[in-house]
Each structure stands twice: as structure tokens, then as C-alpha cells.
Design an enzyme around this catalytic site. Structure first.
Site, PDB file in Angstrom:
ATOM      1  N   TRP A 105       0.934  -1.330   0.135  1.00  0.00           N
ATOM      2  CA  TRP A 105       0.006  -0.098  -0.147  1.00  0.00           C
ATOM      3  C   TRP A 105       0.863   1.325  -0.119  1.00  0.00           C
ATOM      4  O   TRP A 105       0.631   2.265  -0.709  1.00  0.00           O
ATOM      5  CB  TRP A 105      -1.269   0.137   1.127  1.00  0.00           C
ATOM      6  CG  TRP A 105      -2.137  -1.044   0.943  1.00  0.00           C
ATOM      7  CD1 TRP A 105      -2.318  -1.937   1.739  1.00  0.00           C
ATOM      8  CD2 TRP A 105      -2.898  -1.106  -0.263  1.00  0.00           C
ATOM      9  NE1 TRP A 105      -3.273  -2.771   1.046  1.00  0.00           N
ATOM     10  CE2 TRP A 105      -3.866  -2.247  -0.187  1.00  0.00           C
ATOM     11  CE3 TRP A 105      -3.189  -0.281  -1.182  1.00  0.00           C
ATOM     12  CZ2 TRP A 105      -4.861  -2.555  -0.841  1.00  0.00           C
ATOM     13  CZ3 TRP A 105      -4.216  -0.691  -2.289  1.00  0.00           C
ATOM     14  CH2 TRP A 105      -4.897  -1.982  -1.888  1.00  0.00           C
ATOM     15  N   ASP A 189      -1.878   6.631   6.442  1.00  0.00           N
ATOM     16  CA  ASP A 189      -2.870   5.552   5.803  1.00  0.00           C
ATOM     17  C   ASP A 189      -3.128   4.449   6.820  1.00  0.00           C
ATOM     18  O   ASP A 189      -2.403   3.638   7.061  1.00  0.00           O
ATOM     19  CB  ASP A 189      -2.360   5.030   4.637  1.00  0.00           C
ATOM     20  CG  ASP A 189      -3.422   3.808   4.130  1.00  0.00           C
ATOM     21  OD1 ASP A 189      -4.363   3.746   4.793  1.00  0.00           O
ATOM     22  OD2 ASP A 189      -3.234   3.425   3.213  1.00  0.00           O
ATOM     23  N   LYS A 213     -12.355  -1.801   6.040  1.00  0.00           N
ATOM     24  CA  LYS A 213     -11.645  -2.661   7.035  1.00  0.00           C
ATOM     25  C   LYS A 213     -12.041  -2.873   8.216  1.00  0.00           C
ATOM     26  O   LYS A 213     -12.765  -4.007   8.812  1.00  0.00           O
ATOM     27  CB  LYS A 213     -10.015  -2.259   6.728  1.00  0.00           C
ATOM     28  CG  LYS A 213      -9.660  -2.126   5.460  1.00  0.00           C
ATOM     29  CD  LYS A 213      -9.506  -3.344   4.471  1.00  0.00           C
ATOM     30  CE  LYS A 213      -9.059  -2.853   2.999  1.00  0.00           C
ATOM     31  NZ  LYS A 213      -8.153  -2.060   2.602  1.00  0.00           N
TER      32      LYS A 213
HETATM   33  C1  PLP Z   1      -7.578  -1.780   1.111  1.00  0.00           C
HETATM   34  C2  PLP Z   1      -6.452  -0.607   1.531  1.00  0.00           C
HETATM   35  C3  PLP Z   1      -6.155   0.585   0.693  1.00  0.00           C
HETATM   36  C4  PLP Z   1      -7.160   0.544  -0.696  1.00  0.00           C
HETATM   37  O1  PLP Z   1      -8.376   0.851  -0.329  1.00  0.00           O
HETATM   38  P1  PLP Z   1      -9.347   0.941  -1.456  1.00  0.00           P
HETATM   39  O2  PLP Z   1     -10.641   1.461  -0.700  1.00  0.00           O
HETATM   40  O3  PLP Z   1      -9.604  -0.330  -2.221  1.00  0.00           O
HETATM   41  O4  PLP Z   1      -9.071   2.074  -2.388  1.00  0.00           O
HETATM   42  C5  PLP Z   1      -5.179   1.428   0.808  1.00  0.00           C
HETATM   43  N1  PLP Z   1      -4.329   1.121   1.926  1.00  0.00           N
HETATM   44  C6  PLP Z   1      -4.571   0.299   2.933  1.00  0.00           C
HETATM   45  C7  PLP Z   1      -3.736   0.143   4.002  1.00  0.00           C
HETATM   46  C8  PLP Z   1      -5.651  -0.659   2.796  1.00  0.00           C
HETATM   47  O5  PLP Z   1      -5.983  -1.525   3.647  1.00  0.00           O
END
Ligand code: PLP
Length: 377
Positions: A105, A189, A213
Site C-alpha cells: 500500500w 494511511d 476494513k
Molecule cells: C484496502 C487498503 C487500501 C485501498 O483501499 P481502496 O478502498 O480499495 O482504495 C489502501 N491502503 C490500505 C492500508 C488498505 O488496507
């Protein structure tokens, strides 16, 4: 009592059952309105109340001061990878951002930023390394803070504090002043461990998380951004993605993901009822200790991630004999243990044990792991 299977999906992932039940009960008629939340005008009194409550509850849960705006946006964390540089690179005329790479990511975030400016790698865990005499593969460890090379004139420093795919969690958020880059805002993030533990917002310029998540359904991205960082968007930034517009209209610059915000709001209330993020952190530590503790006592399974970097939310593991993988997954599904297959880039297995996964689900997994080892070891 639930008859539903245990869902170990990395995301979209298991929701608290109480939230699903409440949403079901309110589906046709929200609080006597005669309408589903899905059918309401986002400008109407009722939805504005839902959205304001969600923001207030989130502020209380995470401890977000008024120095920060809370934005409910769309496009997921992937869109934020572009939206952030478009909003924050302009903090410095040279349009530079620094990234610490700890997995897939953060790598994606850095690559996307390159489309808008100078995206420098301040540190990377993308190589094999030795820690305490043991060898670790790329993306299974976090580069020590002392090795981060952050530029003094960077517009911001980006980290991914929980790499969902590799199962690598960065618990140690630096003050950028201690990295020789005072005033450089930290952008985090936190998509896959948001609300799993207390987070010190005041250490950051911005925290963002796709809700699907640990905080709600797909479709809403939670953005917590310090107000003094807003208002520097590049001219190419789409109006609907400009934090200044979204903040000024309290997430109503255009139609927000109304139903997803409502469900996320129910999750926030559920977290408050559980005792808040500190209480959930205790449960999450207990769950992670039970699972990793089992793996560490086993010669049949193996965890690739360095001990201090192991995620409490996403636990990748391997069977030492990979030829048993298919049979392992089949047997797991037969027991109602779903979505244990690892991400294709890592292989093996991954158990995601977010807030909504109770200890009983982790115990059911451990029981299966034991039985499978006994019958196949
Ligand atoms: C799932 C995830 C993303 C991407 O999320 P989307 O909603 O599919 O764009 C980015 N960073 C992390 C840490 C993630 O777990």
C-alpha cells in the site's frame, strides 16, 4: 446466537452483528421517518443529523480536536493516494513528498504521488534484512526510525501504519522534528487498523482510512486533516476532491456516500458501547497474542513477519508444507472459517481479525489449526 460463519476477510470484512441488525430494523423506516436512509435527501434535516452525529461520535472516539477537519469522502484510500498530493504538495513550492515504504500500500501511494510531484523514498523495508540474528524477507519488517531520511523541505511524510497485505503494523509514529524535519506533517494511511487502538492524532497532519476494513462498509473514506494544511490544493485538483471545499461544506460539497456514512456512524456508536478504542485495543491484543502465540509454538505453521512489526489486525501465515494449502482452505470452509487465503502477492494464508471478530472466532480458528496440524503434521 449467530449461525453465520467466521469471516476472516481483509476487506470488505466482518461487521459487528449488532450493527447489521440495527440497519436491518431501520431499513424501511428510519426513526419513524417512513423512509430508508438510502432514500433521504442528503441536505434534509434527518440525514444532516445522521452525518453530524457520526462526525461527533468519531471525534469523541479518536480524540480529534477542533484543529482538525473530519471529512467523509469517496474513492477509497486508492483515490486518496492522488487526492493527498493534489491537496498537500502545494504546502511547499517545490512539490516534494517523502514516503516510508513498508509494503504494497505504501508503494502504491508513492507511485501515485510521482504523477503530481517529487516523491522521495525516505526509508524502505523492501529488502531482505537481519534483525536479532534472523533473516527477514522484503515487506516483513519496519525500517527503524533512526534510518528514515526525511527531507526538511518535504510537503509531508507519508506512512502506511498497517500494511494489510503483508501484516506489518507501525506502532511507533514519529514526531518529524525528531527525524530532523521539524514542521513536516505526518500523513498516515490507517485504513486497516483505524479504531483498533488509540491513535495520537496530534502527532499527525492527517490520518485517512477507507472504512471497509475496520470502520464500516466500502464507499466512504474517513479523512482527518489539520485545518492549517487545507487550502493549498494544486490547480489541477478536482473541486470535489479539494479538502477546502469538502471541509467548508462539512462533507456535503456534492452528494456524499450517505448510506455508507450512516452505517459507519452505527459502527462508531458500537465502538463507543464497547468502551471505546482503548477497550477494543485490549481485546485486539488478546486476540493477536492468542493467534501468534499458537503459531510460535508450532513447527507446522510459520509467521513471516518480524515480531515487533506483527499486525494485530492482519496475520499472514504459511503452512510449512505448501502442498497442503488447498486442503487446509477446504477444511476451514467446511468449519465455517472463511476467507483465509493469503493475498496472491504473498501466498499462504492470512487471518484478518478486525474489531468485529470476537475472541470466539479466533479460538475457532486456533482449534482448527490444531486439528489440522494433528491430522496432517
Ligand atoms: C484496502 C487498503 C487500501 C485501498 O483501499 P481502496 O478502498 O480499495 O482504495 C489502501 N491502503 C490500505 C492500508 C488498505 O488496507
Amino acid at each position: 446466537m449467530t449461525t453465520r460463519p467466521w469471516n476472516f476477510s481483509a476487506g470488505p470484512s466482518a461487521m459487528p452483528e449488532a450493527v447489521l441488525q440495527q440497519a436491518a430494523a431501520e431499513m424501511l423506516d428510519w426513526h419513524g421517518s417512513g423512509m430508508s436512509v438510502m432514500e433521504m435527501s442528503h441536505r434534509g434535516k434527518q440525514f444532516v443529523q445522521i452525518c453530524t452525529e457520526a462526525e461527533d461520535d468519531l471525534r469523541r472516539l479518536v480524540g480529534i480536536s477542533d484543529d482538525y477537519a473530519v471529512l467523509f469522502m469517496q474513492g477509497g484510500a486508492s483515490a486518496e493516494n492522488a487526492i493527498i498530493p493534489m491537496n498537500l504538495l502545494g504546502l511547499n513550492p517545490q512539490h516534494k513528498a517523502d514516503f516510508v515504504l513498508t509494503g504494497i500500500w505504501s508503494v502504491k501511494s508513492q507511485k501515485e504521488c510521482l504523477r503530481y510531484g517529487d516523491a522521495h523514498i525516505a526509508a524502505s523495508g523492501g529488502e531482505t534484512t537481519q534483525i536479532n540474528g534472523k533473516q527477514y524477507d522484503p515487506w516483513t519488517w519496519v525500517p527503524p526510525l533512526s534510518s528514515w531520511q526525511v527531507r526538511k523541505d518535504a510537503s509531508y511524510l507519508h506512512i502506511c501504519s498497517n500494511e494489510t497485505i503483508g501484516g506489518v503494523e507501525t506502532m511507533d509514529w514519529p514526531n518529524t522534528a525528531d527525524l530532523g524535519a521539524p514542521g513536516v506533517p505526518l500523513v498516515v494511511d490507517a485504513s486497516s487498523h483505524f479504531l483498533s487502538r488509540p491513535m495520537d492524532v496530534s502527532k499527525t497532519g492527517m490520518i485517512f482510512a477507507g472504512a471497509q476494513k475496520n470502520a464500516g462498509p466500502a464507499g466512504v473514506t474517513i479523512v482527518i486533516v489539520r485545518r492549517d494544511l487545507i487550502g493549498h490544493a494544486l490547480p489541477i485538483c478536482p473541486s470535489a476532491f479539494n479538502y477546502a471545499n469538502v471541509a467548508a461544506e462539512r462533507s456535503m460539497f456534492n452528494t456524499p456516500p450517505a448510506y455508507a456514512i450512516y452505517i459507519a456512524g452505527l459502527v462508531f456508536k458500537w465502538v463507543l458501547q464497547q468502551g471505546g478504542v482503548a477497550a477494543l485495543e485490549k481485546q485486539n491484543i488478546a486476540k493477536a497474542q492468542a493467534l501468534y502465540g499458537f503459531f510460535d509454538r508450532s513447527d507446522f505453521y510459520r509467521v513471516p513477519v518480524e515480531v515487533s512489526a506483527r499486525s494485530r489486525m492482519n496475520a499472514p501465515f504459511f503452512l510449512n508444507d505448501a502442498s497442503l494449502d488447498a486442503e487446509f482452505l477446504k477444511g476451514a470452509e467446511a468449519r465455517g472459517l472463511m476467507q483465509l487465503k493469503g493475498h496472491k502477492s504473498v501466498g499462504g494464508m492470512r487471518a484478518s481479525i478486525y474489531n468485529a471478530m470476537p475472541m470466539a472466532g479466533v479460538q475457532a480458528l486456533i482449534d482448527y489449526l490444531k486439528d489440522f496440524e494433528r491430522t496432517h503434521g
